[in-house]
Design a protein around this motif. Structure first.
Motif, mmCIF file in Angstrom:
data_model
loop_
_atom_site.group_PDB
_atom_site.id
_atom_site.type_symbol
_atom_site.label_atom_id
_atom_site.label_comp_id
_atom_site.label_asym_id
_atom_site.label_seq_id
_atom_site.Cartn_x
_atom_site.Cartn_y
_atom_site.Cartn_z
ATOM 1 N N THR A 12 -7.906 -21.939 23.650
ATOM 2 C CA THR A 12 -6.859 -22.733 23.011
ATOM 3 C C THR A 12 -7.233 -24.208 23.071
ATOM 4 O OG1 THR A 12 -5.544 -23.110 25.011
ATOM 5 C CG2 THR A 12 -5.122 -21.071 23.774
ATOM 6 N N THR A 13 -6.534 -25.009 22.293
ATOM 7 C CA THR A 13 -6.785 -26.451 22.281
ATOM 8 C C THR A 13 -6.590 -27.037 23.673
ATOM 9 O OG1 THR A 13 -5.912 -26.497 20.020
ATOM 10 C CG2 THR A 13 -6.209 -28.623 21.117
ATOM 11 N N SER A 14 -5.501 -26.652 24.317
ATOM 12 C CA SER A 14 -5.205 -27.177 25.652
ATOM 13 C C SER A 14 -6.263 -26.750 26.660
ATOM 14 C CB SER A 14 -3.820 -26.686 26.104
ATOM 15 O OG SER A 14 -3.556 -27.080 27.432
ATOM 16 N N GLN A 15 -6.689 -25.498 26.591
ATOM 17 C CA GLN A 15 -7.723 -25.030 27.519
ATOM 18 C C GLN A 15 -9.037 -25.766 27.300
ATOM 19 O OE1 GLN A 15 -7.686 -20.809 26.660
ATOM 20 N NE2 GLN A 15 -6.546 -20.343 28.524
ATOM 21 N N LEU A 16 -9.379 -26.008 26.049
ATOM 22 C CA LEU A 16 -10.627 -26.690 25.751
ATOM 23 C C LEU A 16 -10.592 -28.122 26.279
ATOM 24 C CD1 LEU A 16 -13.205 -25.730 24.363
ATOM 25 C CD2 LEU A 16 -12.391 -26.765 22.252
ATOM 26 N N ARG A 17 -9.431 -28.767 26.168
ATOM 27 C CA ARG A 17 -9.299 -30.120 26.720
ATOM 28 C C ARG A 17 -9.475 -30.105 28.234
ATOM 29 N NH1 ARG A 17 -5.825 -32.721 29.522
ATOM 30 N NH2 ARG A 17 -4.277 -31.057 29.397
ATOM 31 N N ASP A 23 -9.435 -35.612 31.201
ATOM 32 C CA ASP A 23 -8.737 -36.896 31.118
ATOM 33 C C ASP A 23 -8.489 -37.324 29.675
ATOM 34 O OD1 ASP A 23 -8.770 -37.121 33.915
ATOM 35 O OD2 ASP A 23 -10.786 -37.997 33.873
ATOM 36 N N GLY A 24 -8.916 -36.497 28.724
ATOM 37 C CA GLY A 24 -8.726 -36.823 27.315
ATOM 38 C C GLY A 24 -7.359 -36.409 26.813
ATOM 39 N N THR A 25 -7.118 -36.635 25.529
ATOM 40 C CA THR A 25 -5.820 -36.314 24.940
ATOM 41 C C THR A 25 -5.921 -35.060 24.082
ATOM 42 O OG1 THR A 25 -6.195 -37.615 22.939
ATOM 43 C CG2 THR A 25 -5.259 -38.767 24.854
ATOM 44 N N ARG A 26 -4.809 -34.366 23.968
ATOM 45 C CA ARG A 26 -4.758 -33.188 23.123
ATOM 46 C C ARG A 26 -4.986 -33.561 21.659
ATOM 47 N NH1 ARG A 26 -2.341 -28.046 23.287
ATOM 48 N NH2 ARG A 26 -1.689 -27.295 21.235
ATOM 49 N N GLN A 27 -4.492 -34.748 21.272
ATOM 50 C CA GLN A 27 -4.630 -35.178 19.879
ATOM 51 C C GLN A 27 -6.099 -35.334 19.490
ATOM 52 O OE1 GLN A 27 -2.545 -36.477 22.102
ATOM 53 N NE2 GLN A 27 -0.568 -35.800 21.234
ATOM 54 N N ARG A 31 -8.009 -33.167 16.609
ATOM 55 C CA ARG A 31 -8.648 -33.848 15.482
ATOM 56 C C ARG A 31 -10.087 -33.363 15.304
ATOM 57 N NH1 ARG A 31 -7.075 -38.490 16.779
ATOM 58 N NH2 ARG A 31 -8.920 -39.351 17.814
ATOM 59 N N VAL A 32 -10.821 -33.250 16.420
ATOM 60 C CA VAL A 32 -12.210 -32.797 16.333
ATOM 61 C C VAL A 32 -12.270 -31.335 15.890
ATOM 62 C CG1 VAL A 32 -14.330 -32.402 17.638
ATOM 63 C CG2 VAL A 32 -12.979 -34.465 18.048
ATOM 64 N N LEU A 33 -11.406 -30.498 16.428
ATOM 65 C CA LEU A 33 -11.408 -29.082 16.055
ATOM 66 C C LEU A 33 -11.090 -28.893 14.576
ATOM 67 C CD1 LEU A 33 -9.667 -27.629 19.223
ATOM 68 C CD2 LEU A 33 -11.930 -26.974 18.385
ATOM 69 N N ASN A 34 -10.129 -29.640 14.077
ATOM 70 C CA ASN A 34 -9.795 -29.524 12.658
ATOM 71 C C ASN A 34 -10.931 -30.026 11.781
ATOM 72 O OD1 ASN A 34 -7.131 -28.314 12.517
ATOM 73 N ND2 ASN A 34 -6.387 -30.141 13.559
ATOM 74 N N ARG A 35 -11.662 -31.038 12.232
ATOM 75 C CA ARG A 35 -12.831 -31.498 11.490
ATOM 76 C C ARG A 35 -13.901 -30.401 11.462
ATOM 77 N NH1 ARG A 35 -15.046 -36.583 10.651
ATOM 78 N NH2 ARG A 35 -12.875 -37.236 10.459
ATOM 79 N N LEU A 36 -14.139 -29.784 12.614
ATOM 80 C CA LEU A 36 -15.123 -28.698 12.671
ATOM 81 C C LEU A 36 -14.685 -27.516 11.801
ATOM 82 C CD1 LEU A 36 -15.967 -28.739 16.494
ATOM 83 C CD2 LEU A 36 -17.438 -29.516 14.623
ATOM 84 N N ARG A 37 -13.392 -27.289 11.731
ATOM 85 C CA ARG A 37 -12.889 -26.206 10.879
ATOM 86 C C ARG A 37 -13.135 -26.528 9.405
ATOM 87 N NH1 ARG A 37 -6.631 -23.953 10.584
ATOM 88 N NH2 ARG A 37 -7.143 -21.912 9.678
ATOM 89 N N SER A 38 -12.965 -27.783 9.053
ATOM 90 C CA SER A 38 -13.193 -28.164 7.656
ATOM 91 C C SER A 38 -14.654 -27.989 7.259
ATOM 92 C CB SER A 38 -12.753 -29.617 7.426
ATOM 93 O OG SER A 38 -13.648 -30.536 8.056
ATOM 94 N N TYR A 39 -15.567 -28.064 8.235
ATOM 95 C CA TYR A 39 -16.989 -27.836 7.975
ATOM 96 C C TYR A 39 -17.336 -26.352 7.962
ATOM 97 C CZ TYR A 39 -17.663 -32.810 9.094
ATOM 98 O OH TYR A 39 -17.609 -34.183 9.122
ATOM 99 N N GLY A 40 -16.405 -25.500 8.390
ATOM 100 C CA GLY A 40 -16.672 -24.063 8.409
ATOM 101 C C GLY A 40 -17.344 -23.563 9.676
#
Length: 280
Positions: A12-17, A23-27, A31-40
């Protein structure tokens, strides 16, 4: 992030963070995951949630698996693309429970100054146990205890049980690990000669501990499953032999998350009082 998904299969997003950027943010992760999704390269399945909040479980596509195949950190790990959201949904509950166990050890290691990161937890590791059969550990854990100037390297086979199989089938896992402990591979087409030792010595200098992490049922039912594991140790001669040489323990996943694996939450399968996993 692609390497983390390749290593841990579905996260999940939270687990990956918590795994990669505690120390990073969920946002930022979203954002990075959605970018990677847009690349397929990645895709996700939406988890059912009683609170009606959207939780995505992410996994690599075939293209993402191809991209990560030659990463040095993943050397020796086969690509693991998931071909559909249906396939993802079937694997998700168990895979996420395995990630939860890893994160409990990782958080404990950070707190204690020990070493255990994303690449020190390898899911779904297969071993031959002879007669054409194999045992697949839910995960192999590598963990380094750092005490002053001393470093102690520990390894464990981790079995995560969500109470979806019978207690007897769970206990049979101990027989399979006992077979792995004794299994000696023979060269094909040669006469039996003086053995070079058990096959597991090709991977591990010492046979790893065997840790059962239980969840998915009431406390009473989970304690009964631990009792059945202890009974297998006491009654089966092959498992009893394993227990004389290898540390065996069981704990409840929620206890690991609430208190930490280094606390007295592990029940030794040979009997005795609860203790840390390092002291089994």
């Amino acid at each position: 992030m692609l390497a983390g998904l390749a290593q841990h299969r579905i996260v999940t997003t939270s687990q990956l963070r918590r795994m990669l950027r505690p120390d990073g943010t969920r946002q930022l992760m979203s954002r990075v995951l959605n970018r990677l999704r847009s690349y397929g390269f990645v895709d996700c399945t939406v988890l059912p949630d009683a609170n009606r909040t959207r939780t995505n479980a992410w996994y690599l596509t075939q293209e993402g698996a191809r991209l990560t195949r030659d990463l040095p950190v993943l050397r020796g790990r086969p690509p693991y693309p998931i071909t559909s959201t249906t396939a993802a949904s079937l694997k998700t509950p168990h895979t996420l429970a395995v990630v939860r166990a890893h994160l409990a050890f990782a958080a404990d290691a950070r707190r204690l100054g020990h070493e255990h990161g994303p690449w020190d937890w390898t899911p779904e590791v297969s071993h031959s146990i002879g007669e054409g059969e194999r045992i697949v550990a839910d995960a192999v854990m590598y963990y380094t205890v750092v005490e002053s100037e001393h470093r102690r390297k520990l390894r464990a086979f981790v079995e995560v049980d969500r109470s979806t199989m019978s207690s007897e089938r769970l206990a049979v896992k101990l027989i399979e690990y006992a077979r792995l402990f004794q299994y000696e591979a023979q060269p094909v087409g040669r006469r039996r000669q003086a053995t070079a030792g058990p096959a597991w010595l090709r991977r591990y200098p010492v046979f790893p501990r065997v840790l059962f992490v239980l969840t998915g049922a009431s406390r009473a039912r989970l304690e009964n499953r631990m009792s059945d594991l202890q009974a297998m140790v006491a009654q089966h001669p092959l498992v009893a032999g394993l227990a004389r040489e290898v540390r065996l323990g069981a704990a409840v996943l929620e206890d690991l998350e609430q208190h930490g694996p280094s606390q007295d939450v592990w029940m030794p399968l040979v009997g005795g009082n609860p203790r840390p996993w390092t002291d089994l």
